[in-house]
Design a protein around this motif. Structure first.
Motif, short mmCIF file in Angstrom:
data_model
loop_
_atom_site.label_atom_id
_atom_site.label_comp_id
_atom_site.label_asym_id
_atom_site.label_seq_id
_atom_site.Cartn_x
_atom_site.Cartn_y
_atom_site.Cartn_z
N LEU A 194 9.93 -5.11 -12.97
CA LEU A 194 9.16 -4.01 -12.64
C LEU A 194 8.57 -5.62 -12.23
N ASP A 195 7.62 -6.09 -12.69
CA ASP A 195 6.18 -7.09 -12.09
C ASP A 195 6.96 -8.06 -10.87
N HIS A 196 8.03 -8.51 -11.32
CA HIS A 196 8.70 -9.38 -10.82
C HIS A 196 10.05 -8.90 -9.65
N ASP A 197 9.92 -7.84 -9.77
CA ASP A 197 10.64 -7.44 -8.48
C ASP A 197 12.70 -7.91 -8.98
N GLN A 249 16.99 -4.60 -6.89
CA GLN A 249 17.05 -4.63 -5.61
C GLN A 249 17.89 -2.84 -6.09
N THR A 298 20.73 -2.95 -13.60
CA THR A 298 19.52 -3.51 -14.18
C THR A 298 19.46 -3.34 -15.69
N CYS A 348 22.72 -7.79 -5.44
CA CYS A 348 22.12 -7.71 -5.07
C CYS A 348 21.64 -9.33 -4.58
N ALA A 380 19.68 -10.42 -6.51
CA ALA A 380 18.02 -10.53 -7.05
C ALA A 380 17.25 -11.36 -8.32
N GLY A 386 14.33 -12.91 -9.56
CA GLY A 386 13.14 -12.05 -9.70
C GLY A 386 13.53 -11.89 -11.74
#
Lengths: 180, 76
Positions: free
Chosen positions: A118-121, A124, A129, A162, A164, A167
């Protein structure tokens, strides 16, 4: 030189024997410890762990991305090791301890790795996840080095369409750096 | 996926015996499953018997001893 790759395995000699063949079409009675509670299931040998988890037990956290072992969205821990559930037969989980994304933190709490994502995105759409987080937790526990390159290498089986990744690496690195 | 029967033997000797017992049909050893289970989903592999050897402590190591000439040749 002999190297013991799976030292923990000798502890898991099955109490109930499946050491002979039944008839084709028979179900097999299996006991599985899932997130701390015991489940007794009669399983068709063809059932994968992923389908059993999602469709019989009702835990939808582990995702079915490719169903061919290429995306790792289905990553779950068996006796603490990361395993792709889409390529595991459910009967193989007999007498094993399974932890899914639902079991890594008490209800209402977040595991430090979840908080870090959550903190580091670190996502997406979020579909990959749960698998990313299960891989990341195992990676930290396996004690691989904490550099960004090593994280990329040991997380390389987990795909994120995505993109990510920046992050995700930051999230994993923050938890790895904070561990005891 | 086609039906098959499943067995998880407790020793290498038992595993070999089970395989021999099923020979003439289409037995397969299940180790990691990365290829076998994937191909079974596609009905490319259609085993009659699955012999699960993942839990065999006798096989839980890599043996890297033995002749090194291939390695030496490769290294020049």
């Amino acid at each position: 030189m002999l190297m013991n790759v799976f030292p923990e395995q000798s502890a898991h000699v099955a109490a109930d024997s499946t050491s002979s063949f039944g008839e084709a079409g028979d179900t097999i009675a299996v006991e599985i410890e899932l997130n701390g509670s015991i489940h007794r299931l009669d399983l068709d040998p063809r059932a994968t762990l992923l389908d059993t988890l999602r469709e019989r037990i009702g835990l939808n956290g582990a995702k079915k991305g490719c169903d061919h072992g290429q995306c790792a969205a289905c990553t779950v821990h068996v006796d603490g090791r990361r395993v792709l559930f889409c390529l595991s037969l459910a009967v193989q989980a007999r007498n094993k301890k399974i932890t899914t994304i639902e079991g890594i933190a008490p209800d209402g709490d977040l595991h430090p790795m979840q908080q870090a994502f959550l903190d580091h995105d670190g996502f997406q759409c979020g579909y990959c996840t749960p698998g990313q987080i299960m891989s990341a937790i195992a990676r930290v526990r396996e004690g691989h080095a904490d550099s960004a390159d090593d994280i990329r290498e040991y997380m390389s089986g987990n795909l994120c369409r995505c993109g990510a990744y920046v992050g995700i690496v930051a999230a994993v690195q923050s938890v790895a750096g904070n561990r005891d | 996926m086609h039906p098959f029967t499943y067995a998880a033997p407790h020793s290498v000797a038992e595993a070999v015996q089970l395989f021999a017992h099923a020979s003439g049909r289409n037995p397969r050893f299940l180790a990691g499953g990365t290829t076998l289970v994937d191909l079974m989903k596609l009905n490319v592999e259609v085993p009659s018997h699955i012999i699960d050897i993942t839990g065999l402590a006798e096989l839980a190591f890599h043996d890297v001893s033995g002749p090194r000439d291939l390695l030496d040749r490769w290294r020049g």
